[in-house]
Design a protein around this motif. Structure first.
Motif, short mmCIF file in Angstrom:
data_model
loop_
_atom_site.label_atom_id
_atom_site.label_comp_id
_atom_site.label_asym_id
_atom_site.label_seq_id
_atom_site.Cartn_x
_atom_site.Cartn_y
_atom_site.Cartn_z
N ARG A 13 44.43 44.33 36.99
CA ARG A 13 45.81 44.78 36.77
C ARG A 13 46.78 44.16 37.79
O ARG A 13 47.92 43.85 37.45
CB ARG A 13 45.89 46.31 36.76
N GLN A 14 46.31 43.98 39.01
CA GLN A 14 47.14 43.29 39.99
C GLN A 14 47.38 41.84 39.54
O GLN A 14 48.47 41.30 39.67
CB GLN A 14 46.47 43.29 41.36
N GLU A 70 57.44 51.85 38.72
CA GLU A 70 56.95 52.13 40.07
C GLU A 70 55.51 51.65 40.23
O GLU A 70 55.13 51.09 41.27
CB GLU A 70 57.02 53.64 40.37
N ALA A 71 54.73 51.86 39.18
CA ALA A 71 53.33 51.41 39.24
C ALA A 71 53.25 49.88 39.31
O ALA A 71 52.41 49.32 40.02
CB ALA A 71 52.57 51.92 38.02
N VAL A 72 54.17 49.23 38.60
CA VAL A 72 54.21 47.77 38.64
C VAL A 72 54.56 47.29 40.04
O VAL A 72 53.94 46.36 40.58
CB VAL A 72 55.23 47.21 37.62
N ALA A 92 49.98 41.69 36.73
CA ALA A 92 51.32 41.94 37.24
C ALA A 92 51.85 40.72 38.02
O ALA A 92 53.00 40.30 37.82
CB ALA A 92 51.32 43.18 38.13
N VAL A 93 51.01 40.15 38.88
CA VAL A 93 51.45 39.01 39.69
C VAL A 93 51.75 37.79 38.81
O VAL A 93 52.77 37.11 39.00
CB VAL A 93 50.37 38.66 40.74
N VAL A 94 50.88 37.53 37.85
CA VAL A 94 51.10 36.36 36.98
C VAL A 94 52.38 36.52 36.17
O VAL A 94 53.20 35.59 36.07
CB VAL A 94 49.88 36.14 36.04
N LEU A 95 52.56 37.71 35.59
CA LEU A 95 53.76 37.92 34.78
C LEU A 95 55.04 37.85 35.63
O LEU A 95 56.06 37.33 35.18
CB LEU A 95 53.68 39.27 34.06
#
Lengths: 130, 191
Positions: B136-137, B163-165, B140-143
């Motif tokens: 999931r990290q 917030e989770a992102v 998020a980082v790639v997007l």
């Protein structure tokens, strides 16, 4: 709180940005083969939907199951004859009966049957008298 | 309608045309979205062949959804990113049950360092670092940093809160910085 704990230094941030920039430039291009495969899938995915998009009504399926137009024509003819007989009484059949009676076939048949029924009685009477 | 004219149309209109069997609409949608899906899948999986499989599968699911597509309800890009990231996650989870020597080598392990340009080295080092992030990290980082999405859009893709992102991004960046730290000088990331 979590972001503060996970914060990175400006120097680390700059280093990451350089790495991200290099990765963005190295993005793989979409190959012609992959594009062609995707477009083939698009055609195949759309084709069944077009066929299913015009469903056959239930009554048409039932009609075809019963034989379609030929069967319908035969049914209509039979129904018309039935209605004509119902309204016209026995006249049409009376004519057929007359033909059969005039030919003598009915009388001959009745005679033959009578002879067969009473033949045994004649023999019995002769034996008793004898 | 010619291809150039179709490129001006929205995804919703193109999806409706695709559902009607318009091959040119499918081509526009493919060129608009498939490269980004491929990039996400490549960054997630670190393997070009697998990334192409995921891209084809994600686009096939888009075609299948075309007849029921409701205009304005979802963006095709968000929808595709979500499907692709889920497909990648499934593959990464399956890999865990595979012997280590059967997993493809990380991208930075293939050619020798002196045969590559500095930019390629940096990209490869980042890919190796990304491969070590939790799924999931990594998404998020790639997007955020490679695809340029905003946090609200990433939250929509990942079906979570903004917030989770933000938390995933902060932890992801910290982990990447730590992984790149030993090679920063060699890769020229400090200048």
């Amino acid at each position: 709180m979590t972001q503060e704990r996970d914060a990175i230094s400006p120097r680390e941030q700059e280093a990451l940005e350089r790495a991200f920039a290099a990765a963005r430039d190295a993005a793989p291009p979409l190959s012609a083969a992959l594009e062609a495969a995707i477009l083939r899938d698009a055609v195949q995915a759309a084709a069944p939907r077009r066929a299913v998009g015009t469903p056959v009504p239930w009554w048409r399926g039932l009609w075809q199951g019963l034989g379609g137009w030929p069967a319908g024509a035969a049914l209509a003819s039979a129904a018309t004859l039935g209605i004509a007989l119902g309204y016209g009484g026995a006249k049409p059949l009376a004519g057929i009966g007359d033909v059969l009676l005039d030919s003598g076939q009915t009388a001959s048949a009745e005679d033959g049957l009578e002879d067969a029924l009473y033949a045994g009685y004649d023999l019995a009477l002769l034996e008793d008298e004898g | 309608m010619p291809f150039d004219a179709l490129t001006e149309l929205s995804d919703d209109v193109l999806m409706r045309r695709q559902a009607q069997g318009d091959g040119e609409a499918a081509r526009v949608l493919t060129r608009r979205h498939a490269p980004r899906v491929l990039n996400l899948a490549w960054r997630m999986l670190g393997d070009r062949d697998e990334a192409e499989d995921v891209t084809q599968e994600a686009m096939l699911r888009l075609w299948r959804a075309a007849s029921d597509w409701q205009p304005g309800r979802a963006q095709a890009s968000t929808w595709l990113y979500r499907v692709a990231s889920n497909l990648c996650t499934d593959r990464l989870r399956r890999r865990r049950g595979v012997a280590l020597d059967a997993v493809p080598e990380p991208v930075d392990g293939a050619p020798s360092a002196d045969q590559r340009l500095m930019a390629a080295d940096r990209a490869a080092a980042l890919q190796a670092a990304l491969d070590g992030l939790p799924e999931r990290q990594r998404v998020a980082v790639v997007l955020r940093h490679l695809e340029g999405l905003g946090n609200p859009e990433i939250a929509a893709v990942m079906e979570t809160s903004v917030e989770a992102v933000e938390s995933l991004l902060a932890r992801g960046r910290k982990a990447l910085a730590a992984k790149l730290a030993p090679d920063r000088e060699e890769l020229g990331l400090d200048r």
